[in-house]
Design a protein around this motif. Sequence first.
Motif, PDB file in Angstrom:
ATOM      1  N   THR A   7      60.159  79.639  52.879  1.00 55.76           N
ATOM      2  CA  THR A   7      58.755  79.936  52.609  1.00 55.76           C
ATOM      3  C   THR A   7      58.536  81.430  52.743  1.00 55.76           C
ATOM      4  O   THR A   7      59.036  82.046  53.677  1.00 55.76           O
ATOM      5  N   PRO A   8      57.815  82.009  51.814  1.00 54.94           N
ATOM      6  CA  PRO A   8      57.541  83.449  51.936  1.00 54.94           C
ATOM      7  C   PRO A   8      56.794  83.747  53.244  1.00 54.94           C
ATOM      8  O   PRO A   8      56.059  82.912  53.761  1.00 54.94           O
ATOM      9  N   PRO A   9      56.955  84.939  53.804  1.00 52.86           N
ATOM     10  CA  PRO A   9      56.322  85.270  55.088  1.00 52.86           C
ATOM     11  C   PRO A   9      54.813  85.154  55.064  1.00 52.86           C
ATOM     12  O   PRO A   9      54.203  84.852  56.082  1.00 52.86           O
ATOM     13  N   ALA A  10      54.167  85.362  53.956  1.00 53.52           N
ATOM     14  CA  ALA A  10      52.701  85.299  53.905  1.00 53.52           C
ATOM     15  C   ALA A  10      52.193  83.879  54.063  1.00 53.52           C
ATOM     16  O   ALA A  10      51.050  83.661  54.461  1.00 53.52           O
ATOM     17  N   TYR A  11      53.020  82.889  53.767  1.00 50.78           N
ATOM     18  CA  TYR A  11      52.585  81.500  53.814  1.00 50.78           C
ATOM     19  C   TYR A  11      53.090  80.760  55.042  1.00 50.78           C
ATOM     20  O   TYR A  11      52.874  79.557  55.153  1.00 50.78           O
ATOM     21  N   ARG A  12      53.758  81.429  55.924  1.00 48.70           N
ATOM     22  CA  ARG A  12      54.251  80.751  57.124  1.00 48.70           C
ATOM     23  C   ARG A  12      53.073  80.386  58.021  1.00 48.70           C
ATOM     24  O   ARG A  12      52.130  81.145  58.180  1.00 48.70           O
ATOM     25  N   ARG A  13      53.200  79.247  58.596  1.00 49.71           N
ATOM     26  CA  ARG A  13      52.138  78.745  59.464  1.00 49.71           C
ATOM     27  C   ARG A  13      52.326  79.311  60.864  1.00 49.71           C
ATOM     28  O   ARG A  13      53.400  79.217  61.430  1.00 49.71           O
ATOM     29  N   ARG A  14      51.255  79.833  61.392  1.00 51.82           N
ATOM     30  CA  ARG A  14      51.307  80.353  62.747  1.00 51.82           C
ATOM     31  C   ARG A  14      50.466  79.472  63.655  1.00 51.82           C
ATOM     32  O   ARG A  14      49.380  79.031  63.279  1.00 51.82           O
ATOM     33  N   ASN A  15      50.958  79.234  64.822  1.00 52.34           N
ATOM     34  CA  ASN A  15      50.196  78.457  65.792  1.00 52.34           C
ATOM     35  C   ASN A  15      49.039  79.315  66.316  1.00 52.34           C
ATOM     36  O   ASN A  15      49.213  80.504  66.560  1.00 52.34           O
TER      37      ASN A  15
END
Length: 121
Positions: A7-15
């Motif tokens: 997944t591209p870094p812009a779309y990574r899910r962050r807690n």
Amino acid sequence: MPAAWETPPAYRRRNPPRPAPVTEEEHPRSHAAIPVAVAVALVGLYLGRYTVLAPGALGLLLLVSGVSLLSSRLNPLSPHFYLTRKPSWSAIGVVFLGALGLLADAYVLWSARLGPVLPRL
């Protein structure tokens, strides 16, 4: 360049960040009932010279108020349980001690026949 399955870094899910624990400074306890209970107890002791009913009635009033304050600290079914500012344990204790003192005064006045039941006119 990332691989096709990453997944591209812009779309990574962050807690989301964890909330900070609640401290006593954020939700302080109220001591406002202490001076009111002391004043009611002193008025009841003073009025005990004129009638036995005054310390008895004010003692019952403080007893009911103490139960209400205790309910706001312990009973999750009470609407006051969810307030952000609750009465302190010392305030609840002073209200109960004031009620106990007034009821004891009324009992002593009644049993020793030191005070009239109705005030003299």
